[in-house]
Design an enzyme around this catalytic site. Structure first.
Site, PDB file in Angstrom:
ATOM      1  N   THR A 244       0.831  -1.210   0.000  1.00 29.16           N
ATOM      2  CA  THR A 244       0.000   0.000   0.000  1.00 29.16           C
ATOM      3  C   THR A 244       0.859   1.251   0.000  1.00 29.16           C
ATOM      4  O   THR A 244       0.621   2.183  -0.782  1.00 29.16           O
ATOM      5  CB  THR A 244      -0.952  -0.012   1.206  1.00 29.16           C
TER       6      THR A 244
ATOM      7  N   GLN B  41       1.043  -9.198  -6.480  1.00 23.95           N
ATOM      8  CA  GLN B  41       0.584 -10.569  -6.655  1.00 23.95           C
ATOM      9  C   GLN B  41       1.422 -11.353  -7.657  1.00 23.95           C
ATOM     10  O   GLN B  41       1.281 -12.568  -7.775  1.00 23.95           O
ATOM     11  CB  GLN B  41      -0.883 -10.577  -7.113  1.00 23.95           C
TER      12      GLN B  41
ATOM     13  N   HIS C 288       5.024  -9.861   2.420  1.00 19.53           N
ATOM     14  CA  HIS C 288       4.218 -10.961   2.951  1.00 19.53           C
ATOM     15  C   HIS C 288       3.546 -11.787   1.864  1.00 19.53           C
ATOM     16  O   HIS C 288       2.857 -12.753   2.170  1.00 19.53           O
ATOM     17  CB  HIS C 288       3.186 -10.454   3.957  1.00 19.53           C
TER      18      HIS C 288
ATOM     19  N   CYS D 255      -7.996  -6.435   1.862  1.00 21.82           N
ATOM     20  CA  CYS D 255      -8.113  -5.024   2.208  1.00 21.82           C
ATOM     21  C   CYS D 255      -9.563  -4.546   2.202  1.00 21.82           C
ATOM     22  O   CYS D 255      -9.847  -3.430   2.597  1.00 21.82           O
ATOM     23  CB  CYS D 255      -7.294  -4.173   1.240  1.00 21.82           C
TER      24      CYS D 255
END
Length: 404
Positions: free
Chosen positions: A81, A203, A223, A347
């Site tokens: 983000t 991704q 992560h 999210c």
């Protein structure tokens, strides 16, 4: 007959790596010395600090090598983000108020380029960053049309560009439907128009090539590749004027202030290198299992249909709508059967609204609310795929019986 309650011997299957992948032991071991004995501030002018600074420098170099970029292009952040925000807002406010254009031309005054191109499929971090620029800084935005499978054509992008387009931000791999964009081709179109090109590749890491894409900026999150949460990378070409979002001591070459998290930077570099090294084998194996899983689900679940592209999707991704059900109910039933999946972006958890990605594809709101996403780990085995498919069929059947 529907599956009964999972037995004690059934191993839980975690199929939500698009939200967070398991932390790799190698990443933790690499980080440990910088959480304990080697604890110095990398900005300190003494030997303890110098040791940390060298570790940070090495982590930056290792990440840059995987991305095919220079060490000076790598900015460590708190995650995907922040990386999206820094790339989109930082480039727009930096280059959009003077500096270089995407074509490499220099400008000594305010740039006339105040237009951004993105799509309705992007992650909330991208859409919100663009919205901020529109509301507070007078930028204009065009959302490029998308195909029903989430693909964006070069012709559509070319039509969306204007003479004053400063930045194009399009995702590499969509987190909800798995569709993979032809980023290299799209970046070429943007550059032909003199615009910068940013891609959210969060991704894609570990599953798709990250080098040779020709982009000006790329966002990554630790992560997703086996590093702990709280570390990311904004890879932004050092030649591009960038307005920092975080001001202070001038760390990260003045582009992102704040004491660097050396331990997590080292963990990120380690996890990214391992994912890159294992990618060819993991893709070939997991994609075959994924394809079999998709075929079994479509054959056994009435009303199920695949969302996203059939042929151009991340190798570990399968997403469906199960018409006539509730996506949340399917997820709860799957969890009862030992399968953890998700309804889409982590999210957006807690929202009652249908996925903005699915509605942008033209899927009806009620049908969009039946969506379920499965994203497999690199360790996924054939027997796991078979069990997962059987569990999906059983979950939907169990729900149908409970409704009747």
């Amino acid at each position: 007959m529907a599956l009964d309650q999972q037995s004690d011997s059934s191993r839980p299957l975690y199929l939500d790596t698009a939200s967070a992948a398991p932390v790799r032991r190698e990443a933790l071991e690499a980080a440990w010395p910088y959480l304990t004995g080697v604890f110095g501030n990398p900005s300190s002018h003494h030997e303890v600090g110098h040791t940390s600074a060298e570790a940070l420098k090495d982590a930056r170099r290792r990440v840059a090598k995987v991305l095919g970029m220079r060490s000076t292009d790598i900015i460590f952040t708190s995650g995907g983000t922040e990386s999206d925000n820094l790339a989109i807002i930082g480039i727009s406010l930096g280059a959009g108020t003077g500096g270089n254009t995407g074509s490499g031309e220099s400008a000594n005054c305010r740039s006339p380029r105040r237009h951004i191109v993105t799509s309705a499929l992007e992650h909330e971090a991208v859409l919100a960053s663009v919205d901020f620029l529109v509301r507070w800084h007078g930028f204009e935005v065009t959302q490029v049309p998308v195909e029903s499978d989430g693909m964006i054509t070069t012709e559509a992008l070319r039509s969306a560009l204007r003479e004053d387009t400063l930045l194009v931000s399009l995702g590499y791999a969509n987190n909800e439907i798995g569709t993979v964009a032809d980023i290299a081709a799209l970046a070429d179109v943007a550059h032909d128009a003199g615009a910068f090109f940013h891609t959210d590749a969060v991704q894609a890491a570990g599953w798709l090539p990250l080098s040779g894409l020709g982009v000006d900026a790329m966002s990554l999150a630790g992560h997703k590749v086996g590093a702990p949460k709280g570390i990311g990378v904004a890879a932004i070409r050092a030649r591009i004027p960038l307005e920092p979002l975080i001001h202070g001591g001038g760390q990260e070459s003045g582009r992102r202030s704040g004491t660097e998290n050396v331990a997590l930077a080292v963990a990120f570099a380690t996890a990214l290198e391992l994912a890159e090294a294992e990618q060819v084998e993991a893709v070939a194996r997991v994609q075959a299992i994924r394809d079999d899983f998709i075929a079994k689900v479509l054959a056994s679940v009435p009303g199920a249909f695949l969302t996203g592209s059939e042929s151009s999707r991340t190798p570990n991704h399968a997403s469906f709508c199960f018409s006539g059900t509730s996506g949340e109910a399917v997820l709860l039933e799957l969890e009862r059967l030992g399968i953890t999946a998700s309804s889409g972006s982590a999210c957006a958890v807690g929202s009652d609204e249908p996925s903005h990605v699915l509605t942008a594809l033209g899927i009806d709101d009620d049908v969009a609310k039946t969506s379920v996403r499965f994203t497999f780990p690199a360790s996924f085995a054939a027997e796991d795929g078979r069990r997962a498919a059987e569990s999906v069929s059983a979950a939907v059947e169990n729900l149908a019986l409970s409704y009747s």
